[in-house]
Design an enzyme around this catalytic site. Sequence first.
Site, mmCIF file in Angstrom:
data_model
loop_
_atom_site.group_PDB
_atom_site.id
_atom_site.type_symbol
_atom_site.label_atom_id
_atom_site.label_comp_id
_atom_site.label_asym_id
_atom_site.label_seq_id
_atom_site.Cartn_x
_atom_site.Cartn_y
_atom_site.Cartn_z
ATOM 1 C CB ALA A 1 -0.884 -0.047 1.417
ATOM 2 N N GLY B 1 0.451 -5.235 0.897
ATOM 3 C CA GLY B 1 -0.776 -5.177 -0.199
ATOM 4 C C GLY B 1 -0.384 -5.818 -1.444
ATOM 5 C CD GLU C 1 -2.556 -7.664 2.687
ATOM 6 O OE1 GLU C 1 -2.173 -6.653 2.423
ATOM 7 O OE2 GLU C 1 -3.193 -8.179 3.498
ATOM 8 C CD GLU D 1 1.611 -5.857 5.405
ATOM 9 O OE1 GLU D 1 2.148 -6.903 5.773
ATOM 10 O OE2 GLU D 1 0.787 -5.850 4.603
HETATM 11 N N1 T1G Z 1 4.622 3.511 -0.010
HETATM 12 C C1 T1G Z 1 5.173 4.632 -0.318
HETATM 13 N N2 T1G Z 1 6.281 4.896 -0.433
HETATM 14 C C2 T1G Z 1 7.427 3.833 -0.736
HETATM 15 C C3 T1G Z 1 6.597 2.426 -0.267
HETATM 16 C C4 T1G Z 1 5.455 2.341 -0.074
HETATM 17 N N3 T1G Z 1 4.757 1.136 0.513
HETATM 18 N N4 T1G Z 1 7.619 1.654 -0.491
HETATM 19 C C5 T1G Z 1 8.888 2.501 -0.798
HETATM 20 N N5 T1G Z 1 8.493 3.626 -1.017
HETATM 21 C C6 T1G Z 1 9.236 4.950 -1.467
HETATM 22 C C7 T1G Z 1 10.397 5.331 -0.452
HETATM 23 O O1 T1G Z 1 9.787 6.253 0.444
HETATM 24 C C8 T1G Z 1 11.373 5.827 -1.388
HETATM 25 O O2 T1G Z 1 10.896 7.192 -1.531
HETATM 26 C C9 T1G Z 1 11.110 5.115 -2.660
HETATM 27 O O3 T1G Z 1 9.958 4.376 -2.749
HETATM 28 C C10 T1G Z 1 12.400 3.946 -2.666
HETATM 29 O O4 T1G Z 1 12.209 3.232 -1.481
HETATM 30 C C11 T1G Z 1 -2.754 -3.041 3.156
HETATM 31 C C12 T1G Z 1 -1.318 -2.013 5.061
HETATM 32 C C13 T1G Z 1 10.142 -1.749 -1.405
HETATM 33 C C14 T1G Z 1 12.000 -2.980 -0.367
HETATM 34 O O5 T1G Z 1 6.550 -1.950 3.889
HETATM 35 O O6 T1G Z 1 10.648 -1.803 2.102
HETATM 36 O O7 T1G Z 1 0.880 -2.742 2.217
HETATM 37 O O8 T1G Z 1 12.653 8.506 -0.616
HETATM 38 O O9 T1G Z 1 14.699 3.846 -0.804
HETATM 39 O O10 T1G Z 1 16.027 0.435 -0.763
HETATM 40 O O11 T1G Z 1 -1.699 -4.871 4.187
HETATM 41 O O12 T1G Z 1 11.141 0.523 -0.107
HETATM 42 O O13 T1G Z 1 13.055 7.897 -3.025
HETATM 43 O O14 T1G Z 1 11.012 9.693 -2.120
HETATM 44 O O15 T1G Z 1 13.418 1.981 0.187
HETATM 45 O O16 T1G Z 1 15.028 -0.249 -3.235
HETATM 46 C C15 T1G Z 1 3.719 -2.572 3.020
HETATM 47 C C16 T1G Z 1 8.178 -0.727 2.317
HETATM 48 C C17 T1G Z 1 3.207 -1.368 3.099
HETATM 49 C C18 T1G Z 1 7.239 -1.931 1.818
HETATM 50 C C19 T1G Z 1 12.700 -1.021 -1.784
HETATM 51 N N6 T1G Z 1 5.144 -2.589 2.363
HETATM 52 N N7 T1G Z 1 9.407 -0.451 1.176
HETATM 53 O O17 T1G Z 1 13.691 -0.610 -1.172
HETATM 54 O O18 T1G Z 1 14.075 1.663 -2.032
HETATM 55 S S1 T1G Z 1 1.716 -1.543 4.323
HETATM 56 C C20 T1G Z 1 6.142 -2.162 2.859
HETATM 57 C C21 T1G Z 1 10.527 -1.173 1.276
HETATM 58 C C22 T1G Z 1 0.594 -2.197 3.417
HETATM 59 C C23 T1G Z 1 -1.575 -4.033 3.375
HETATM 60 C C24 T1G Z 1 -0.435 -2.878 4.304
HETATM 61 C C25 T1G Z 1 11.444 -0.696 0.293
HETATM 62 C C26 T1G Z 1 11.589 -1.597 -0.824
HETATM 63 P P1 T1G Z 1 12.035 8.464 -1.937
HETATM 64 P P2 T1G Z 1 13.584 2.882 -0.882
HETATM 65 P P3 T1G Z 1 14.852 0.391 -1.870
#
Ligand code: T1G
Length: 680
Positions: free
Chosen positions: A62, A101, A104, A124
């Site tokens: 998400a 998500g 999911e 999450e």
């Molecule tokens: N949402 C918004 N922005 C995100 C994002 C996300 N999920 N993931 C990364 N970004 C942005 C980050 O802020 C950065 O922005 C750029 O992307 C590159 O990220 C409903 C509720 C995917 C492994 O927890 O683990 O789904 O600084 O520097 O090192 O059940 O990002 O460039 O402006 O980290 O290559 C669950 C979180 C969400 C994954 C990539 N998902 N992200 O790593 O790049 S909750 C996560 C990561 C959810 C559902 C629930 C990592 C990555 P900027 P980065 P990276």
Amino acid sequence: MTISTIERDGDVALLLIDSPPVNALGAAVRNALDAGLKALVADDAVRAIVIRCRGRTFFAGADISEFGKPLGRPDLNDIFAVIEGSTKPVISAIHGTALGGGFELALACHGRIASADAKVGLPEVSLGLLPGAGGTQRTPRIAGVERALDLIVGGAPIGARRAHELGLIDEIAIGDLRADAVAYARTMAAERRLPRIRDRAPDLDVEAAKIAIAAYRERNPRSFVGFKAPDLILQSIEAAVTLDFDAGLKREWELFEQAMATPESAAQRHIFFAERAAAKVQGLPADAKPLPVVKVAVIGAGTMGSGIATAFLNIGLSVTLVDRDAGAVERGAGGIAKTLRALAEKGRIKAEEAERRIGLLNTGTEIGVAVADADLAIEAVYEDMALKQAIFRELDQAAKPGAILASNTSFLDLDAIAAVTGRPDRVIGLHFFAPANIMRLLEVVRGAKTAPEVVATGMALGRKLGKVAILSGVCHGFIANRIMQTCVDAAQELLLAGVMPWRIDRVMTDYGMAMGVFTMLDLVGVDVIGWDRANSAGRTVQEVLCEADRWGQKKGAGYYDYDDRRRPTPSLWVEQVVRDFAAKSGVEPRDYSDAELLERLFYPIVNEGAKVLDEGIAQRASDIDIAMVTGYGWPVYRGGPMIWGDQTGLPKIVAALDARGADVSPLLRRHAGDGTSFTA
Ligand code: T1G
């Protein structure tokens, strides 16, 4: 930019999403998925659908930046209902990291194919949340309750092969993912297979599941201390066993909303973005590119120097460890080899990799020889300005033109060090935290004359080292140490009010800190910070302890007594010293509540953080928070002192500081006055 495109491969349609940087499932992406899927499901010429993403990864979850605001429809469950209502197979073609998500969504599909190097996961929990789109309901049905617990409470992604073993992925692409996904979808259509995870039952019955869940909690007690999400996850996984799918989905959403509303989740989401924001240097010219660093010289073979050398060896750089004392060099090199071989023994790296890294280490006792071809020379000697300046004069003479000269100083004036060289533009601070090869915080200290490309090099090195690199201006103690010192000072004041060290430490560890002030001082050495041995005269508790040879763990006694396994116990001797000082201090002894002690210890930190921000030493409030989380073990579920201050209420903090006659930061007073915050 077009977010979604439809490709046709015969009777198979591919719905392609392109939303950089990570195809987060924000509103625009959800709308594109909803519209695209509905159109393809209704199209009789289409016999199967493949969902793919452009760019570096399948949906990474998400869109976290949307959290805290009303999440518009269609939400993910709306989209998953379209998939599960389809009369034709819908397949996810996964590359990169399908997380949260994103995974999911894949689980809601009839099939999942992944490239061999892909990863999937439900992280999450690291955001103080739980999967809110069926992850806690589908995972127990496809991989089993116990695997679901590991995946969701643990939060760590797993590789495609492991996911395939668990049944979470059906196919691993052999060749081109797109082609293999189309072939897989076509086969599903031909065989008229429409398997849905929601139609399966979890692998355990209610009683067995409850036992497994209770056993998981017992095996992982630390996961549940301070964090709120893990307990909510257990409740949601239990719902997958006790309720039917749709009721379970509803229960999951209720628990998700509970998690989302917790201050702990706000804190953890804050830290997620703080870590990424910290890498951005405000005002750095676009052409300031990092300089190449291949050879590093480390001056000083003590604990810090050896740790720093290890950190650089771990990223494959050639390192020369230098110390005038040949014995120190030998001990340092021996310690480094031992550390790297221990990594291999623990299975963290292969034995041959440990030997390769050890092979990259050279040693020497002459600065001139060691630094001649180094791209970076970093000094990590005793915190003495004259000594550091003498070393920088030598480095400046011996290092090649353009080489970067760095100091690991933890609080000294970097500009005064740079001033003795002919290359102040090449001088930077790289302040590691002990143990330097473990602690994630690296303060990159920018001197008045440090060139932009040298700043960029320091920040890039931090990332390569796997650190959280925080840019700091020059001041006494930079960011983390300067701020933490105010807490140490407050703790020393409380001693004079008769509060015992172990009471103060317990209040801090109950809050969630990794350790209290006095445990930390015993670890670092009671004599190390601010003890003036030559003029010591029993005027403070610290002087009395140091004069009594109670220098902390290294002497078996400090604020605590230690047994031969360095386990601390409150010291009757120290208790008497504190009582004597309290009696002499004239402070009226009284009872303090834990809450009041916490205020006395932490409000000064928020105040000092505001000053560090106002002076431009730190770039942003979130940098201060991530520095305290990664440098001083501030609990991630509290988010750091600045968001904690916001959540506590800045007017309340200012009033308490005023009542104590503190020098309140004008920035803190402004925020308190106009109802704004540091971190919103
Ligand atoms: N949402 C918004 N922005 C995100 C994002 C996300 N999920 N993931 C990364 N970004 C942005 C980050 O802020 C950065 O922005 C750029 O992307 C590159 O990220 C409903 C509720 C995917 C492994 O927890 O683990 O789904 O600084 O520097 O090192 O059940 O990002 O460039 O402006 O980290 O290559 C669950 C979180 C969400 C994954 C990539 N998902 N992200 O790593 O790049 S909750 C996560 C990561 C959810 C559902 C629930 C990592 C990555 P900027 P980065 P990276």
